[in-house]
Write an enzyme that holds these catalytic residues in place. Structure first.
Site, PDB file in Angstrom:
ATOM      1  N   GLN A 218       0.832  -1.200   0.000  1.00  0.00           N
ATOM      2  CA  GLN A 218       0.000   0.000   0.000  1.00  0.00           C
ATOM      3  C   GLN A 218       0.869   1.254   0.000  1.00  0.00           C
ATOM      4  OE1 GLN A 218      -3.525  -0.177   2.121  1.00  0.00           O
ATOM      5  NE2 GLN A 218      -4.106   1.790   1.306  1.00  0.00           N
ATOM      6  N   PHE A 219       1.182   1.735  -1.204  1.00  0.00           N
ATOM      7  CA  PHE A 219       2.050   2.909  -1.333  1.00  0.00           C
ATOM      8  C   PHE A 219       1.431   4.146  -0.712  1.00  0.00           C
ATOM      9  CE2 PHE A 219      -0.639   3.531  -5.012  1.00  0.00           C
ATOM     10  CZ  PHE A 219      -0.714   4.904  -5.153  1.00  0.00           C
ATOM     11  N   THR A 220       0.098   4.174  -0.559  1.00  0.00           N
ATOM     12  CA  THR A 220      -0.556   5.363  -0.018  1.00  0.00           C
ATOM     13  C   THR A 220      -0.214   5.607   1.449  1.00  0.00           C
ATOM     14  OG1 THR A 220      -2.583   4.143   0.493  1.00  0.00           O
ATOM     15  CG2 THR A 220      -2.457   5.239  -1.667  1.00  0.00           C
TER      16      THR A 220
END
Length: 148
Positions: free
Chosen positions: A78-80
C-alpha cells in the site's frame, strides 16, 4: 517501511470478482515501502511481527503472538501509506518507493514471514484490489521502521 497490522478474524483480497488471497484468524498487513527502505527495514519487521503479542491468553490478556495462536497473514502492498498531506488537499506520493524498488522488497518481506513459519497470502502489487476484513478487537498496530 510502514506496516499497519490489524488483528482479524478473517480477511480477503479480491480482484475482478476473484478472491486471490484469503485468511481466517491472523494479521491483515498493509505495507508501505519508502524510497530509501532496504532489506534491513524488512528484516526488522520480519523479526517483530511474528512475535507481536496481541492475541488473548487464557486470562484474557494480550499475551500471545501470531505464532502462538497459529494465525496467518494477508499482506497487501500500500504505497498510499507514504502519502504526504502537508500541502493542499491532494496527497503527494513522491516518498513511496517506485515499483522497481518496492516489488523486490515486498516479495522479500513476504518470503521472510514464510521462512519464520507463517502462512502468508498476498494481494497483487499495483492491482485494483478490494480488501475486506473483520478487525478483531479492534486491534490495530503501526510499525514505522524510521522510528525504531
Amino acid at each position: 517501511m510502514r506496516a499497519v497490522i490489524q488483528r482479524v478474524s478473517q480477511a480477503s483480497v479480491t480482484i475482478n470478482e476473484t478472491v486471490i488471497g484469503k485468511i481466517d484468524h491472523g494479521f491483515m498487513i498493509l505495507l508501505g515501502i519508502h524510497e530509501e527502505d532496504t532489506q534491513a527495514d524488512a528484516d526488522y519487521l520480519i523479526l517483530k511481527i511474528p512475535l507481536l503479542r496481541v492475541f488473548e491468553d487464557e486470562e484474557g490478556k494480550m499475551n500471545q503472538s501470531l505464532q502462538d495462536v497459529g494465525g496467518s497473514v494477508l499482506s497487501v502492498s500500500q504505497f498510499t501509506l507514504y502519502g504526504d498531506t502537508k500541502k493542499g488537499n491532494r496527497p503527494s506520493f513522491v516518498k513511496a518507493a517506485r515499483p522497481e524498488t518496492a516489488i523486490p522488497l515486498y516479495n522479500y518481506f513476504n518470503e521472510g514471514l514464510r521462512q519464520a513459519g507463517l502462512t502468508v497470502e498476498t494481494g497483487e502489487f499495483g492491482g485494483d484490489m478490494v480488501v475486506a476484513l473483520i478487525n478483531d478487537g479492534p486491534v490495530t498496530i503501526l510499525f514505522d521502521t524510521r522510528d525504531k
